[in-house]
Design an enzyme around this catalytic site. Structure first.
Site, PDB file in Angstrom:
ATOM      1  N   ASN A 161       0.788  -1.238   0.000  1.00  0.00           N
ATOM      2  CA  ASN A 161       0.000   0.000   0.000  1.00  0.00           C
ATOM      3  C   ASN A 161       0.818   1.286   0.000  1.00  0.00           C
ATOM      4  O   ASN A 161       0.299   2.336  -0.374  1.00  0.00           O
ATOM      5  CB  ASN A 161      -1.038  -0.017   1.134  1.00  0.00           C
ATOM      6  CG  ASN A 161      -0.418  -0.068   2.492  1.00  0.00           C
ATOM      7  OD1 ASN A 161       0.767  -0.390   2.644  1.00  0.00           O
ATOM      8  ND2 ASN A 161      -1.192   0.244   3.506  1.00  0.00           N
ATOM      9  N   GLU A 257       5.559  -4.045  11.809  1.00  0.00           N
ATOM     10  CA  GLU A 257       4.430  -3.103  11.792  1.00  0.00           C
ATOM     11  C   GLU A 257       3.307  -3.818  11.069  1.00  0.00           C
ATOM     12  O   GLU A 257       3.405  -4.095   9.873  1.00  0.00           O
ATOM     13  CB  GLU A 257       4.805  -1.809  11.067  1.00  0.00           C
ATOM     14  CG  GLU A 257       5.816  -0.952  11.810  1.00  0.00           C
ATOM     15  CD  GLU A 257       5.338  -0.404  13.143  1.00  0.00           C
ATOM     16  OE1 GLU A 257       4.133  -0.492  13.439  1.00  0.00           O
ATOM     17  OE2 GLU A 257       6.185   0.112  13.889  1.00  0.00           O
ATOM     18  N   CYS A 291      -3.067   0.818   7.082  1.00  0.00           N
ATOM     19  CA  CYS A 291      -3.045   0.185   8.406  1.00  0.00           C
ATOM     20  C   CYS A 291      -3.713   1.090   9.421  1.00  0.00           C
ATOM     21  O   CYS A 291      -4.370   0.634  10.348  1.00  0.00           O
ATOM     22  CB  CYS A 291      -1.612  -0.112   8.824  1.00  0.00           C
ATOM     23  SG  CYS A 291      -0.562   1.340   8.851  1.00  0.00           S
TER      24      CYS A 291
HETATM   25  P1  NAP Z   1       1.217  -9.011   3.284  1.00  0.00           P
HETATM   26  O1  NAP Z   1       0.415  -9.834   2.376  1.00  0.00           O
HETATM   27  O2  NAP Z   1       1.469  -9.500   4.660  1.00  0.00           O
HETATM   28  O3  NAP Z   1       2.607  -8.768   2.503  1.00  0.00           O
HETATM   29  C1  NAP Z   1       3.617  -7.936   3.042  1.00  0.00           C
HETATM   30  C2  NAP Z   1       4.966  -8.345   2.498  1.00  0.00           C
HETATM   31  O4  NAP Z   1       5.320  -9.640   2.993  1.00  0.00           O
HETATM   32  C3  NAP Z   1       5.015  -8.468   0.972  1.00  0.00           C
HETATM   33  O5  NAP Z   1       6.268  -8.026   0.537  1.00  0.00           O
HETATM   34  C4  NAP Z   1       4.885  -9.973   0.756  1.00  0.00           C
HETATM   35  O6  NAP Z   1       5.396 -10.409  -0.475  1.00  0.00           O
HETATM   36  C5  NAP Z   1       5.727 -10.472   1.913  1.00  0.00           C
HETATM   37  N1  NAP Z   1       5.529 -11.860   2.297  1.00  0.00           N
HETATM   38  C6  NAP Z   1       4.447 -12.636   2.132  1.00  0.00           C
HETATM   39  N2  NAP Z   1       4.671 -13.871   2.666  1.00  0.00           N
HETATM   40  C7  NAP Z   1       5.924 -13.844   3.182  1.00  0.00           C
HETATM   41  C8  NAP Z   1       6.747 -14.810   3.855  1.00  0.00           C
HETATM   42  N3  NAP Z   1       6.340 -16.031   4.126  1.00  0.00           N
HETATM   43  N4  NAP Z   1       7.978 -14.436   4.231  1.00  0.00           N
HETATM   44  C9  NAP Z   1       8.435 -13.203   3.955  1.00  0.00           C
HETATM   45  N5  NAP Z   1       7.722 -12.253   3.323  1.00  0.00           N
HETATM   46  C10 NAP Z   1       6.473 -12.581   2.942  1.00  0.00           C
HETATM   47  O7  NAP Z   1       0.596  -7.549   3.452  1.00  0.00           O
HETATM   48  P2  NAP Z   1       0.017  -6.574   2.345  1.00  0.00           P
HETATM   49  O8  NAP Z   1      -1.233  -7.171   1.783  1.00  0.00           O
HETATM   50  O9  NAP Z   1       1.097  -6.180   1.408  1.00  0.00           O
HETATM   51  O10 NAP Z   1      -0.358  -5.295   3.232  1.00  0.00           O
HETATM   52  C11 NAP Z   1      -1.585  -5.179   3.907  1.00  0.00           C
HETATM   53  C12 NAP Z   1      -1.430  -5.410   5.384  1.00  0.00           C
HETATM   54  O11 NAP Z   1      -0.319  -4.703   5.860  1.00  0.00           O
HETATM   55  C13 NAP Z   1      -2.613  -4.917   6.189  1.00  0.00           C
HETATM   56  O12 NAP Z   1      -2.910  -5.836   7.204  1.00  0.00           O
HETATM   57  C14 NAP Z   1      -2.107  -3.622   6.800  1.00  0.00           C
HETATM   58  O13 NAP Z   1      -2.763  -3.257   7.990  1.00  0.00           O
HETATM   59  C15 NAP Z   1      -0.683  -3.946   7.009  1.00  0.00           C
HETATM   60  N6  NAP Z   1       0.122  -2.729   7.053  1.00  0.00           N
HETATM   61  C16 NAP Z   1       0.589  -2.317   8.256  1.00  0.00           C
HETATM   62  C17 NAP Z   1       1.322  -1.141   8.356  1.00  0.00           C
HETATM   63  C18 NAP Z   1       1.846  -0.650   9.672  1.00  0.00           C
HETATM   64  O14 NAP Z   1       2.722   0.194   9.647  1.00  0.00           O
HETATM   65  N7  NAP Z   1       1.364  -1.123  10.811  1.00  0.00           N
HETATM   66  C19 NAP Z   1       1.576  -0.393   7.214  1.00  0.00           C
HETATM   67  C20 NAP Z   1       1.076  -0.848   5.998  1.00  0.00           C
HETATM   68  C21 NAP Z   1       0.351  -2.024   5.928  1.00  0.00           C
HETATM   69  P3  NAP Z   1       4.412 -10.660  -1.721  1.00  0.00           P
HETATM   70  O15 NAP Z   1       3.835  -9.345  -2.071  1.00  0.00           O
HETATM   71  O16 NAP Z   1       5.314 -11.194  -2.763  1.00  0.00           O
HETATM   72  O17 NAP Z   1       3.388 -11.639  -1.265  1.00  0.00           O
HETATM   73  O1  G3H Z   2      -0.801   1.535   5.897  1.00  0.00           O
HETATM   74  C1  G3H Z   2      -0.134   1.942   6.826  1.00  0.00           C
HETATM   75  C2  G3H Z   2       0.622   3.189   6.724  1.00  0.00           C
HETATM   76  O2  G3H Z   2       1.721   3.140   7.587  1.00  0.00           O
HETATM   77  C3  G3H Z   2      -0.302   4.340   7.020  1.00  0.00           C
HETATM   78  O3  G3H Z   2       0.310   5.541   6.798  1.00  0.00           O
HETATM   79  O4  G3H Z   2      -1.289   6.957   8.079  1.00  0.00           O
HETATM   80  O5  G3H Z   2       0.363   7.966   6.517  1.00  0.00           O
HETATM   81  O6  G3H Z   2      -1.562   6.678   5.629  1.00  0.00           O
HETATM   82  P1  G3H Z   2      -0.604   6.860   6.759  1.00  0.00           P
END
Ligand code: NAP
Ligand code: G3H
Length: 481
Positions: A161, A257, A291
């Protein structure tokens, strides 16, 4: 070869060379807007991933030995090169992850600012000097010099994202502190990540100091996470993935995160017009795929009707369409994510939630939905929707809201809307979250503020200064004079 030799398959970076994978296999990236192919990245083999990590490990000592101000200058040049590429990278973010062009370009500009701030802040890291005599039995003749040293090779894994910002927010602090980096971008967003890395190469990145690994996380993830030459992992993404990584990684620091279910708690004396505006913006920008999006509203019964009416009015003015049409609500990243959101809406409706306004679905494009009278038995009350839905839970009093929040498996942020700051502080004290916002939507920035999640929302702290700290460990030299 160059990064843009063949615009369909973008190569990965190894030792400052752009390379095709010997597997010949690629992963295609489709635009969330219309499914058109944006490009593809190599599905690297384990052997290629292994070489990427080993090369970052081989040059780490030399990189650590460079002067801090030289590393800082590299980051300043990186920010400059990145800014020059704002239009090109912005366009790619827009196509790959379905952000509007203006939001995508803003992400690039924000990232350049983040890198510059990191370049400055990184110059001010320092250790300490401790005298022994504070502890019985030791004397002033025993002294400890506590140095701050890098971990070694940092594995940076970013989500879709914010494919540029949430990658650079890991890479910049790792580099300034003398770590080398293996960067695994999210597949959806990988081309934008590679272009961002190209800016770093143009800025003068020494060979091997950052290598990129591409391919599905589910295929190469475990291999790279458990590689013996990885010394630290910094990850942003879903809670399930983060927990899996934390279990796989052994005896190395892991900063996570993860997901959130941020509540907006609305008290009786809140400015309801401002509150509704913050809630709608906070919940629905980038179609709720943040997130820090507001993911449930807890409003005092006495003002609920008025707040819901204001939210409804605002939501119904939002333009639903493609990101290329500069719409407010744009297609979700993929069908699967849209299916999940719809399943949460259906479950809530079946269990009696009131539909205030319902978005029409067209494949992965979901209009915004507002559901009132969401209750604890509904999945939507607890699950992270990561999509354009505002669930409203009516509560009798502040204690009920606090109790609901205490049972949240997530603990990223929370917002409290009230004119009474004393009340806001009292409630904030009781919430087990990383950050409480008063009279504002939940949100990560400014990027130098500490940013963290507790419970299933993460471990460790980010934000420029804290991210730099996380890339360093103490090394103690004791002088026995
Ligand atoms: P995701 O599906 O967990 O993927 C995140 C990263 O992990 C991608 O680069 C993915 O690669 C990789 N990955 C997947 N399986 C893995 C494994 N077994 N080992 C190592 N890496 C692996 O998350 P997303 O869909 O990209 O993002 C959405 C989620 O992220 C939401 O839950 C959101 O709340 C959270 N998020 C949190 C924050 C925060 O700062 N707290 C910020 C942004 C997003 P691939 O793309 O190749 O699968
Ligand atoms: O998706 C998670 C990002 O860390 C959120 O950043 O609050 O600046 O949109 P933002």
């Amino acid at each position: 070869m160059s990064l843009r030799q063949d615009k369909k398959v973008y190569p990965y970076l190894f030792n400052n060379e752009w390379k095709e994978s010997t597997t010949g296999e690629t992963v295609e990236i489709m635009s969330p807007d219309d499914g058109a192919v944006v490009g593809a990245v190599p599905a690297m083999s384990q052997d290629e991933v292994d070489q990427a990590v080993k090369s970052a490990s081989d040059v780490q000592e030399n990189w650590e030995a460079t002067e801090g101000h030289e590393r800082s200058e590299l980051l300043h040049r990186w920010a400059e090169e990145l800014e020059k590429m704002t239009d090109e990278i912005g366009e790619k973010i827009h196509l790959e992850v379905g952000k509007t062009l203006s939001a995508a370009k803003s992400e690039v500009k924000r990232t350049a600012q983040l890198i510059r701030h990191t370049a400055e802040e990184g110059l001010r890291t320092h250790g300490s000097f401790i005298q022994g005599d504070a502890f019985p039995g030791a004397s002033k003749a025993t002294k400890a010099m506590v140095q701050k040293v890098p971990h070694g090779v940092v594995l940076a894994i970013s989500p879709f994202n914010y494919p540029v910002n949430l990658a650079a927010s890991k890479i910049a602090p790792a580099l300034i502190t003398g770590n080398t980096v293996v960067f695994k971008p999210a597949t959806q967003g990988a081309i934008s990540g590679l272009l961002m890395v190209e800016a770093l190469v143009k800025a003068g990145l020494p060979k091997g100091v950052l290598n990129v690994v591409t391919g599905r996380g589910s295929v190469i993830g475990d291999f790279v996470v458990t590689h013996p030459s990885i010394d630290m992992i910094t990850f942003t993404g879903g809670t399930g993935t983060g927990q899996h990584i934390a279990k796989q990684a052994s005896m190395i620091p892991v900063v996570l995160e993860l997901g959130g279910k941020d509540p907006a708690i609305v008290l009786e004396d809140a400015d309801l017009e401002k509150t509704a505006k913050e809630i709608v913006g906070g919940a629905l920008s980038y179609s709720g795929q943040r997130c820090t999006a507001i993911k449930r509203v807890m409003v005092m019964n006495s003002v609920a009707d008025e707040l819901v009416a204001k939210i409804k009015d605002k939501v119904e003015t939002l333009k639903v369409g493609k990101s290329s049409e500069n719409a407010d609500i744009t297609p979700m990243i993929d069908q699967k994510s849209a299916d999940f959101v719809v399943s949460l809406i259906d479950d809530a409706k079946e269990k009696g939630a009131t539909v205030v306004t319902e978005g029409i679905r067209n494949e992965n494009l979901l209009g915004a939905t507002v559901l009132d009278n969401v209750t604890e038995d509904m999945e939507l009350a607890w699950e992270e929707q990561f999509g354009p839905v505002i669930p409203i839970m009516r509560v009798e009093n502040e204690l009920e809201a606090i109790d609901l929040e205490k049972r949240n498996q997530y603990g990223l942020q929370a917002s409290i809307f009230t004119k009474n700051f004393e009340n806001a502080f009292t409630i904030a004290d009781k919430l087990n979250v990383g950050t409480v916002q008063v009279n504002g939507k939940t949100s990560r920035g400014p990027d130098h503020f500490p940013f963290l999640g507790v419970k299933n929302s993460g471990q460790g702290v980010q934000g420029i200064g804290r991210s730099i700290d996380s890339m360093l460990r103490d090394k103690v030299l004791v002088l026995n004079l």
